[in-house]
Design a protein around this motif. Structure first.
Motif, short mmCIF file in Angstrom:
data_model
loop_
_atom_site.label_atom_id
_atom_site.label_comp_id
_atom_site.label_asym_id
_atom_site.label_seq_id
_atom_site.Cartn_x
_atom_site.Cartn_y
_atom_site.Cartn_z
N LEU A 28 0.83 -1.21 0.00
CA LEU A 28 0.00 0.00 0.00
C LEU A 28 0.86 1.26 0.00
O LEU A 28 0.62 2.19 -0.77
CB LEU A 28 -0.94 -0.01 1.20
N ARG A 29 1.88 1.29 0.85
CA ARG A 29 2.77 2.46 0.88
C ARG A 29 3.56 2.59 -0.42
O ARG A 29 3.77 3.71 -0.91
CB ARG A 29 3.72 2.35 2.08
N LEU A 30 3.98 1.46 -0.98
CA LEU A 30 4.70 1.48 -2.25
C LEU A 30 3.83 2.05 -3.36
O LEU A 30 4.26 2.93 -4.12
CB LEU A 30 5.16 0.06 -2.61
N ILE A 31 2.60 1.59 -3.47
CA ILE A 31 1.69 2.04 -4.52
C ILE A 31 1.34 3.51 -4.33
O ILE A 31 1.32 4.29 -5.29
CB ILE A 31 0.44 1.15 -4.57
N ALA A 32 1.05 3.92 -3.09
CA ALA A 32 0.70 5.32 -2.83
C ALA A 32 1.87 6.24 -3.18
O ALA A 32 1.69 7.28 -3.82
CB ALA A 32 0.29 5.50 -1.37
N GLY A 33 3.07 5.86 -2.79
CA GLY A 33 4.24 6.67 -3.12
C GLY A 33 4.47 6.75 -4.62
O GLY A 33 4.79 7.81 -5.16
N LEU B 258 4.32 9.73 -9.61
CA LEU B 258 3.89 9.72 -11.00
C LEU B 258 3.02 10.93 -11.32
O LEU B 258 3.20 11.59 -12.35
CB LEU B 258 3.13 8.43 -11.31
N SER B 259 2.08 11.25 -10.44
CA SER B 259 1.20 12.39 -10.71
C SER B 259 1.96 13.71 -10.66
O SER B 259 1.66 14.63 -11.43
CB SER B 259 0.02 12.40 -9.74
N ASN C 118 -7.27 10.10 0.28
CA ASN C 118 -7.58 8.69 0.51
C ASN C 118 -6.72 8.14 1.65
O ASN C 118 -7.21 7.39 2.49
CB ASN C 118 -7.35 7.89 -0.77
N LEU C 119 -5.44 8.52 1.69
CA LEU C 119 -4.58 8.10 2.79
C LEU C 119 -5.05 8.68 4.12
O LEU C 119 -5.03 8.00 5.15
CB LEU C 119 -3.14 8.52 2.51
N TRP D 286 -9.84 1.66 6.32
CA TRP D 286 -10.31 1.06 5.08
C TRP D 286 -9.76 1.85 3.90
O TRP D 286 -9.77 3.08 3.90
CB TRP D 286 -11.83 1.04 5.00
N CYS D 287 -9.28 1.14 2.92
CA CYS D 287 -8.73 1.77 1.72
C CYS D 287 -9.11 0.89 0.53
O CYS D 287 -8.98 -0.34 0.60
CB CYS D 287 -7.21 1.88 1.85
#
Length: 63
Positions: free
Chosen positions: A7-12, A17-18, A39-40, A48-49
């Motif tokens: 989750l932290r990897l994807i969020a980072g 990227l954005s 969302n975080l 819940w995410c």
């Protein structure tokens, strides 16, 4: 890797990227950065995410 590390990897990754897309393409990509941040923030209060639901359905282990 556990679900929380993914989750932290994807969020980072999404945030970086954005930011890159906002710099290269259009500043409107910063809305996606804000979405990931909000969302975080809500997941800190609700535990819940949506990405956690997706990762669980893909069989990523909890611990």
């Amino acid at each position: 890797m556990t679900i929380h590390r993914y989750l932290r990897l994807i969020a980072g990754f999404f945030i970086l990227l954005s930011l890159l897309l906002a710099f290269v393409h259009s500043p409107h990509w910063l809305w996606f950065t804000a979405f990931v941040g909000l969302n975080l923030l809500q997941s800190a209060f609700t535990d819940w995410c949506p990405m956690m639901t997706i990762l669980r359905s893909l069989g990523v282990r909890e611990n």
